[in-house]
Design an enzyme around this catalytic site. Sequence first.
Site, PDB file in Angstrom:
ATOM      1  CG  HIS A 208      -1.695   1.086   1.465  1.00  0.00           C
ATOM      2  ND1 HIS A 208      -2.464   1.632   0.403  1.00  0.00           N
ATOM      3  CD2 HIS A 208      -2.171   1.910   2.416  1.00  0.00           C
ATOM      4  CE1 HIS A 208      -3.097   2.859   0.972  1.00  0.00           C
ATOM      5  NE2 HIS A 208      -2.767   3.117   2.235  1.00  0.00           N
ATOM      6  CD  GLU A 235       8.368  -1.683 -23.943  1.00  0.00           C
ATOM      7  OE1 GLU A 235       7.583  -1.487 -25.030  1.00  0.00           O
ATOM      8  OE2 GLU A 235       9.066  -2.703 -23.790  1.00  0.00           O
ATOM      9  CD  GLU A 379     -23.561 -12.359 -42.185  1.00  0.00           C
ATOM     10  OE1 GLU A 379     -22.805 -11.914 -43.080  1.00  0.00           O
ATOM     11  OE2 GLU A 379     -24.765 -12.108 -42.346  1.00  0.00           O
ATOM     12  CB  SER A 497     -28.122 -11.955 -36.746  1.00  0.00           C
ATOM     13  OG  SER A 497     -28.043 -12.050 -37.769  1.00  0.00           O
TER      14      SER A 497
HETATM   15 ZN    ZN Z   1      -3.402   4.442   3.162  1.00  0.00          ZN
END
Ligand code: ZN
Length: 604
Positions: A208, A235, A379, A497
């Site tokens: 935490h 990245e 489809e 559909s």
């Molecule tokens: Zn805290």
Amino acid sequence: MAPAEMVPPASPTSATDSVHTLELGMLRGEGEAGRGWSNGDIRPELFPATRNGRLQLYSSQRRLLHLASGWSRIGTGTDGKEASELTHAVSSSNRGAAIVEDSSSEALAVRSLIAQLCEQFYRFGWATGTGGGVSIRVGGPAENRPWRVFVAPSGIQKEDMIGDDVFELDMDCNIVHPPKTPNLRLSACTPLWFVVYKHRPTARAVIHTHSMYAQLATMLDPTESRKVLSITHLEMLKGVGHHGYDDVLEIPIIDNRPSEDLLAEQLELAINAYPKSNAVLVRRHGLYCWGDSWEQAKTQCESFDYLFQAAVEMARLGLDPGAPPAHGTYREDDEVEPKAKRQNIGFNGLGRCDNAVDLVSNKLPILPRDGKILLLDIEGCTTAISFVKDTLFPYVLSHLDDYISRLDPMEFGLLAEALHSDLVNAKVAETVDTSDPAAMVRLMVQKDLKVASLKRMQGQMWRSGYEKGDLKGHVYPDFVHMVNWMQSHGVNIYIYSSGSVEAQKLLFGYSEEGDLTAGIEGHFDITTSGNKKDPSSYSKIARDIGVSPSQIVFCSDLEDELQAARLAGIGHTVMTIRPGNAPLTANGRKEYVSAFSLLQLCGV
Ligand code: ZN
């Protein structure tokens, strides 16, 4: 606290403190890199190679740990007073494979590790002002023994913690061993560690932090109503588990409460709603982050923090961290080889697939979160586009003469009349012999007329084709597994559909995988619900099912349909990507979550 290298080498606590003497040598760089340290008082085999031989030593009465070896080996040294406890404890705490001689040395190692991590996090700025904390658990069913949960105490300066300050609890949150240091209290975060451990059975460490960037990242939305922070195309996404460079990381945000323990319920909901995320943000407060080992928790926490800093700075620059870059060449490369890329992350995507394996190893669910209803296009979603184009339509033409020759005179007359009337309406009747139904049908197909008489006849021909076994409805192999998963998780599946309800039922009733109609709760088509590109169609479907549009997850291969669904307030819109589908537009890519397999809709 200053970094290790800057710990003043002065004032040894006692004249017999040989360990401290050793430390001075190391701090002066006299240690042999990679070899570790030993001065003869400490058995060298208990202190395997350290990377730099860096030590952090407050005093010989307190602790002695070495920070190297990727933080995964913890040693304690000797000292006059507590020789029995500080003689030997070496732990490779990585993934629970503890190499310890007994349970007290294991506890010693883990307590030391928690103290050391807290100090490190203080240095990162994550645990200043006594905020933040760390919990680690060892043991568990895999080791055929109960879990031992270790947690940092409340209100203590995190840079000055020692192992003796740490609590040991069982999985019911009972104190098994209080800290040796008197007058410490359990932290208010304690119930929260247990929420994570309960809902992430493989988690072995929870961190935490009160990181500045973590809390700022929860305020990027000025209304502070957003329940998720999205980040993509960075990245460092690879560092947070389950995500690649171009995935969208969604970290749930829960609202802060006056006291930390009151966050437990929200934390639980968020963890379950976002199974891909290894962290939950607390607005105007900080972060909870976990991992399957303490090393993983730590490196993920660092990656998250880096991403939060990036998100905050991007927002400052006027950039949206959740949007893919509009320029640059990466996306063009991505077009070239999406197949290999996607298969790498375990989905059956295009071509080669192993659904059984996918389902077991599918760790990347994208939905459902609060989805109660899954509404599917056929489809390009459940079924190859080519099935309709290359199988169903040609079947009608190739069996047309045979079909017509079997009609009795009355049926023949009714068909000819209906076809004729539709051709008149379409203003092309004069170009064909209106006494020859086959010729009229061919003209309709050629002109791509979507008229009732043709549809009715096609439906009848398909029904007999399916019943005779000439036709089998195509479904992608992931479909059946997905249906089973949804059924066992209380999610109802509906189909919407452009093909008629009748044709839909035939396709799933006589599919390559057998009769699948039991897994489908209901069907909609354009006659029951209207045009698929019209938002009101989706509102109507939600009303017919009896749910709010926000509870529906809609999947389609067509951007226009997803757009209409979104305008109608449909909760989640997913673009399905299948072989033969039209290429994604830049906007489609940017706007919609894409799925290469319907298994991506299944959670773990
Ligand atoms: Zn805290």
